[in-house]
Motif scaffolding. Sequence first.
Motif, mmCIF file in Angstrom:
data_model
loop_
_atom_site.group_PDB
_atom_site.id
_atom_site.type_symbol
_atom_site.label_atom_id
_atom_site.label_comp_id
_atom_site.label_asym_id
_atom_site.label_seq_id
_atom_site.Cartn_x
_atom_site.Cartn_y
_atom_site.Cartn_z
ATOM 1 N N ILE A 37 28.619 85.575 19.694
ATOM 2 C CA ILE A 37 28.709 84.770 18.466
ATOM 3 C C ILE A 37 28.647 83.273 18.782
ATOM 4 O O ILE A 37 27.931 82.514 18.137
ATOM 5 C CB ILE A 37 29.966 85.142 17.651
ATOM 6 N N ASN A 41 25.685 80.863 17.466
ATOM 7 C CA ASN A 41 25.943 79.676 16.645
ATOM 8 C C ASN A 41 25.455 78.403 17.322
ATOM 9 O O ASN A 41 24.956 77.490 16.669
ATOM 10 C CB ASN A 41 27.437 79.574 16.320
ATOM 11 N N ARG A 287 31.651 93.496 6.460
ATOM 12 C CA ARG A 287 31.415 93.045 7.835
ATOM 13 C C ARG A 287 30.926 94.179 8.727
ATOM 14 O O ARG A 287 30.578 93.960 9.885
ATOM 15 C CB ARG A 287 32.715 92.493 8.431
ATOM 16 N N PRO A 313 26.209 86.813 12.623
ATOM 17 C CA PRO A 313 27.151 85.701 12.775
ATOM 18 C C PRO A 313 26.941 84.604 11.725
ATOM 19 O O PRO A 313 27.897 83.978 11.302
ATOM 20 C CB PRO A 313 26.849 85.165 14.179
ATOM 21 N N SER A 316 28.017 86.436 8.236
ATOM 22 C CA SER A 316 29.318 87.126 8.273
ATOM 23 C C SER A 316 29.329 88.469 7.552
ATOM 24 O O SER A 316 30.297 88.821 6.876
ATOM 25 C CB SER A 316 30.425 86.232 7.708
ATOM 26 N N CYS A 317 28.211 89.191 7.658
ATOM 27 C CA CYS A 317 28.195 90.557 7.124
ATOM 28 C C CYS A 317 27.279 91.396 8.013
ATOM 29 O O CYS A 317 26.596 90.858 8.882
ATOM 30 C CB CYS A 317 27.689 90.572 5.675
ATOM 31 N N VAL B 39 34.089 92.203 15.447
ATOM 32 C CA VAL B 39 33.690 91.721 14.122
ATOM 33 C C VAL B 39 34.195 92.606 12.981
ATOM 34 O O VAL B 39 34.102 92.237 11.814
ATOM 35 C CB VAL B 39 32.149 91.597 14.015
ATOM 36 N N ASP B 85 40.240 90.278 7.786
ATOM 37 C CA ASP B 85 39.401 89.080 7.679
ATOM 38 C C ASP B 85 39.240 88.345 8.994
ATOM 39 O O ASP B 85 38.338 87.528 9.140
ATOM 40 C CB ASP B 85 39.977 88.125 6.627
ATOM 41 N N ASN B 86 40.133 88.615 9.942
ATOM 42 C CA ASN B 86 40.068 87.900 11.221
ATOM 43 C C ASN B 86 40.144 88.854 12.409
ATOM 44 O O ASN B 86 41.064 88.779 13.223
ATOM 45 C CB ASN B 86 41.208 86.872 11.312
#
Lengths: 374, 129
Positions: A37, A41, A287, A313, A316-317, B39, B85-86
Motif C-alpha cells: 500500500i 501510494n 473492503r 489502495p 479503499s474497496c 485490508v 474500519d482500521n
Amino acid sequence: MKAELKTTPLFNEHKVLEAKLAPFSGWFLPIQYTGIIAEHNWTRRSCSLFDISYMGKFVIRSEPGKSNLEKIVTINLAKMPLGSCRYGFMLAEDGGIIDDIVVYKLKKDKWMLVGNAANAESDAAYLKRHLSKNCQFEDVSNKLGKLDLQGPFSRNVLKRIVGEDISRLKYYRFDYFSVLDEEIIISRTGYTGELGYELYLSNKNIEELWHLLLKDDRVKPAGLGARDTLRLEMGLPLYGQDINRQVSPKEAGLERFVDFSKDFLGREAIAKKNIKKRLSCFAANSRRAPRQGYKIYSQEKEIGVVTSGSFSPSLSCGIGMGYIDLENNKIGANIVLKQDDVQIEATIVNKPFYKQGSVNSHKSQVISHKLQVT
Amino acid sequence: MNIPDNLFYTKEHEWAKIEGNLATIGITEYAQSSLGDIVFVECPNIKKPCEQFEPFAVVESVKAVSDVRAPLSGKIIKTNQALKDNPELINQSPYEKGWFVVIEIKDEKEKVNLLTSSSYNDYIKELSK
C-alpha cells in the motif's frame, strides 16, 4: 526450488533493501520493499522505481514486410513513425492471445518486441517459427535490463539525469539518451496509470542507474505487489490471468489494438468470431477483495468468473476484473462474487477504476500541445 | 521479532492471552509481517463457539486470504470493532490494538497444546532457516 529460479542483475540490491522475494513466472522477484500500500501510494503521489528486467525482449533486424513481422502482430507497423512504440498482440490462428506486447520501431529495419516474462520462451519460439528464415532475430531478454520509473515526478527526476530533452517525449514515444556512457532507450510508457518511463539498458550499467535514481528523495523502490494493484486500478489486463491463449482481443475488450485493415495471423478467426463474454471491471461495496477464480452471480445465476482482484489502495474497496456473459454485462449492474462462504456484493463499472492518474494529467497534456506547436 | 513472554502461541501464528477463564486472541508479529498490509477482517458474531485449531476468522491482505484459527476452544464474548474500519491496526500493533476476539475458555487443559513464548521463538527460528 529457489535455485532453479532466475534472478535479475539487481537481485543483490533487492536483498540489501530487505525486499520480500517470491517466485513469479520462473523468476525470483521482489514483491514488496516496505509494503504494497505504501509503495502503491508513493507511485501515485511521487515516483517509484521498478526492476522489470525479467520481461521478454526480442530484436528483429529487417523491414517488417520482409521479415514477416507485419503478419505476426496486430499492430499496423507500416503506419508507425520512427521513435514510436505501440501496444498490441501476437495471436494464434484461432485468434487466441499468444502474448500482449509493445513493439518499438528502432530503425526502418530494426524492431524490438517486449513481452511477458512467463511467455519469453514461447514468444521466441513463435517468432522464430513465423519470421522469414533470412531475417536476423535475437533474444536479448538476458542481456538487456529494464527499469520502470513511474509517478507524477518521474519527468522531473529524469530531467536531472538525462537532461531537458526528456520533456519532449510524448506518450508512447521513445528516444535514445546518453546515460553512464551508454545510449539507452527511454520510452514514455508504463503500466501504472501515472506519468512514467521505461528504461532499457545493458546489465552492466543497471546497478549504477538504479542507485542514481534512488538518490533522488522523490524516488523509492516498488515491487510486483504494487505494480499489480496499480495496473488493476487502471483496468489493465495481466497475461496469464485476464488474458491468455483461450481468449481473443475481442473478448478482452481490447480490439482497438487490432488493426483489421491489414493482414495478420488470427485475423480471419477473430473477424468472424461472435463473442459470448467480455472482460469487465467491478467494484465491491466493501473492503473485501474479489480473488481469481471466484464465481460471478446475478440473481442466483452464474454469469462469469473473476480473473484478477485486489483491495484498491486508492479507492479503499475491493476491485476486480473477470469475464461476464454479454447479456448480463451492463455498467451499473449489481453482481455477487462467491467462493465457499465468501459473498461479495459488487457493481459492474467502467474502467479505469482510478481516474486521477497523471498519465493523462492536464500538465502533461499542456506540455505535449506545446511540443506539437513548436 | 517481538514475541511477548506472557502469551501462548500456535504453530499457525496465533497468540492467546489467558486471564482467568478468558482469553484474548490475535495473530503474531510474524503472521502480520508475512501477510503484509491487512485490508479486511471477518470476525464471528459474539456468542458463537470456536474450536481449538479450527478457523474462526478470516484476514485478507492485499495479496492473500488467510484463515485465523482459535488457539483454544470456547465461546466468543467480544470482538474488536476497531478492525472493521482500521484493519491495519493488526500490522501496527499485533499484540495490543490488533486483537481479534475475547473468548470464554471451555477447557483450560487445552493449554498444554500451545507453545510458550520460548518454544514459539525456537519454532520461528527454525522456519526462517
